[in-house]
Design an enzyme around this catalytic site. Structure first.
Site, PDB file in Angstrom:
ATOM      1  CG  MET A 308       3.004  -8.403  10.494  1.00 16.43           C
ATOM      2  SD  MET A 308       1.915  -8.193   9.063  1.00 16.43           S
ATOM      3  CE  MET A 308       0.889  -6.821   9.614  1.00 16.43           C
ATOM      4  CG  ASN A 375       9.819  -3.391  12.180  1.00 18.76           C
ATOM      5  OD1 ASN A 375      10.241  -3.973  11.176  1.00 18.76           O
ATOM      6  ND2 ASN A 375      10.414  -3.493  13.352  1.00 18.76           N
ATOM      7  CD  GLU A 376       2.356  -2.476   8.615  1.00 18.62           C
ATOM      8  OE1 GLU A 376       1.723  -1.743   9.417  1.00 18.62           O
ATOM      9  OE2 GLU A 376       2.418  -2.245   7.397  1.00 18.62           O
ATOM     10  CG  LEU A 377       5.505   0.270  14.725  1.00 22.82           C
ATOM     11  CD1 LEU A 377       5.712   1.746  15.042  1.00 22.82           C
ATOM     12  CD2 LEU A 377       6.700  -0.560  15.151  1.00 22.82           C
TER      13      LEU A 377
END
Length: 577
Positions: A308, A375-377
């Site tokens: 995300m 940022n959700e990696l």
């Protein structure tokens, strides 16, 4: 004779070094978009402890002294230095005179790859600088402040102590998860000593599970009218305090992303907050650094997982903070990010996930007017380049079978448990699921770094252009200058303008005797706003993205003059006649 031997020896050494370099060049051919023969070799298919990250950061700074410097911005709770790289072309001016991008990672200890992704951004910028014109110009114009881990104590705790993929979130053991008064004293029990907290099963005549005959890693629940072979005991460990729950006091829980001084709420409102905003020294160190660097215009914090690109607000109560004009800029940058990072989605925290009070993302924007993403990696799309469609563990088993060759799973094995007797321990490792497997790390790191570079590129870039003179008679002339912002982001976010967070931008003329100074509101209709005090230094409230602002002076003398622009977040620009 000795002198002759020394000269010959030095010549031979130089020849050998040349030969070695030539041979090395014979063995490599540059892949597009990748550093060729880097000065600092870093493998991005594995993870680094705090010490490993710092060692690589020091190597980067030592190898590239003209564009990289390293410093500690403060100490962690346990006394580790929070190391930060400043990356810019110092030959074109101090880092603080340029618009800056802040990048951090690993605020939560189990969200480990944020450290490697931030490190990759630093490595890529420095190693590509020598040969890439875009990076050269970028570092002339911009500054990057990169702190790969902002929770160094807990990062090492995740690696060096037994954990699941979801623990721990924090560093200091100060909270009592189940309110039994133990504050995590009984710890998490790694019964087999492999560093991973997996699962426990036990044979039982009333069990509800059997092992899949086709794949002994998998447990299958039997039908309601059948009896299985195994019962699920839950997480690997023991019940240390006799409350009937295993490993429930694993760590004292707090959340460093609930500690920031924007819309902060106490622990009884949102579990995880500490005593007051910036209780944690790590967050306080960052806050103080950011306050001392008003040139920070953009920010990126790397978390995991889910694929995300997140923006605020973190809570619905904060919706009015995010002005429509700023959201348009957020949308423009993030929509490009969705193209750059396949499988990632652009979302709003409170609307698409859950409420976050006291989060870093909102603090950067709310108090500093900094356009910030989190940022959700890691995204399961990366495994097979197709949506996982909610397949969950079935997909994880498939990945382990086809892509990691069984390395992601601890096979079931017997253990004599002090409370449950003979049990079997097994399950997925702590570094699988939320964290990237090694073969996916570098590609996703590059794409996310490219997104942060794109974000940094669109921090303001100012230029003075279209300077015109008009003879007014009587020894007077008018000088009009256009100040153009060549990028998407304004010099002041609407949140900044609303709360007067940062000083105005200043446009100054020197080398001329100024009679009057104006901001040109509408040149066609002759609308001007006069600045009567210090007219040679005109204060401009904002220079919007991809837009120009005009200023005008009436001067009585000056044939050779200089016009300069000084903006905290927009940097400096000048024009000289």
């Amino acid at each position: 004779m000795k002198t002759t031997k020394l000269i010959v020896g030095l010549a031979f050494s130089a020849l050998s070094l040349t030969s070695i370099t030539a041979n090395a060049q014979d063995k490599f051919f540059q892949a597009v978009g990748t550093p060729y023969m880097p000065k600092v070799e870093i493998a991005f298919n594995r993870y680094y402890t705090y010490e490993g990250l710092v060692d690589n950061m020091k190597k980067i700074a030592a190898a590239h002294p003209d564009i990289a410097k390293i410093e500690s911005i403060g100490k962690s709770y346990e006394g580790r230095d929070m190391m930060t790289l400043t990356i810019t072309d110092f030959s074109t001016g101090p880092d603080t005179d340029k618009p800056a991008m802040w990048i951090d990672g690993n605020i939560h200890s189990n969200e480990i790859q944020g450290g490697e992704f931030a490190l990759y951004a630093a490595w890529y910028l420095t190693e590509m600088h020598a040969d890439n014109e875009f990076i050269q110009q970028l570092l002339k114009d911009k500054t990057f402040y990169i702190t790969p881990t902002i929770n160094p104590d807990a990062r090492n705790d995740f690696f060096n102590q037994p954990n699941t993929a979801n623990s721990p979130r924090s560093g200091m053991m100060v909270l009592d998860n189940d309110r039994d008064g133990l504050n995590g004293e009984d710890g998490m029990d790694d019964l087999d000593g492999d560093g991973h907290i997996t699962m426990m099963i036990r044979k039982s005549p009333t069990g509800r599970f059997i092992k899949d005959p086709q794949d002994p890693r998998k447990l299958i629940m039997v039908g309601a009218d059948k009896v299985g072979e195994y019962e699920m005991l839950g997480q690997e460990g023991t019940d240390g305090d006799g409350d009937g729950r295993v490993n429930d006091d694993g760590v004292g829980y707090y959340d460093p992303n609930r500690d920031w001084g924007w819309n902060w709420q106490p622990d009884y409102i949102q579990r995880g907050a500490l005593r007051y905003p910036f209780t944690l020294p790590e967050n306080r160190n960052i806050m103080e650094f950011v306050m001392k660097h008003p040139n920070i215009a953009g920010a990126q914090s790397f978390h995991n997982s889910g694929g995300m690109i997140l923006r605020g607000p973190g809570a619905e109560e904060d919706v009015s903070t995010y002005n429509r004009e700023d959201i348009r800029i957020y949308d423009a940058i993030a929509s490009k990010g969705e193209e750059m990072i396949p499988g990632y989605r652009y979302l709003t925290v409170y609307k698409d996930l859950y409420s976050v009070f006291g989060g870093e993302l909102d603090w950067f924007y709310g108090t500093r007017g900094v356009f910030t993403y989190s940022n959700e990696l890691m995204n399961s799309y990366l495994y097979f380049h197709k949506p996982s469609q909610g397949r969950g563990q079935d997909e994880m088993f498939e990945v382990d079978e086809l892509l990691t060759m069984g390395d992601a799973f601890v096979m079931w094995h017997e253990f004599e448990h002090p409370q449950f007797g003979t049990v079997e321990i097994g399950g997925f490792k702590k570094t699988f699921g939320r964290a990237h497997p090694g073969f996916l790390l570098e590609q996703d790191a590059h794409r996310n770094a490219a997104f942060t570079i794109y974000h940094a590129y669109h921090t303001p870039k100012l230029s003075v252009m279209d300077v015109k003179e008009e003879d007014l008679g009587g020894g007077l002339k008018a000088i009009t200058a256009t100040i153009f912002n060549e990028r998407l982001m304004p010099t002041h976010a609407s949140q900044d303008l609303k709360h007067h967070i940062e000083r105005p931008d200043y446009v100054t003329i020197s080398g001329a005797k100024v009679v009057a100074g104006f901001v040109v509101e509408d040149e066609d209709f002759k609308k001007f706003s006069e600045q009567k005090m210090n007219p040679e230094k005109i204060a401009v409230a904002n220079i919007p993205g991809m837009t120009a602002v005009k200023v005008k002076w009436i001067v009585s003398s000056g044939s050779n003059y200089t016009i300069t622009v000084d903006s905290a977040k927009g940097g400096k620009a000048s024009w000289k006649k």
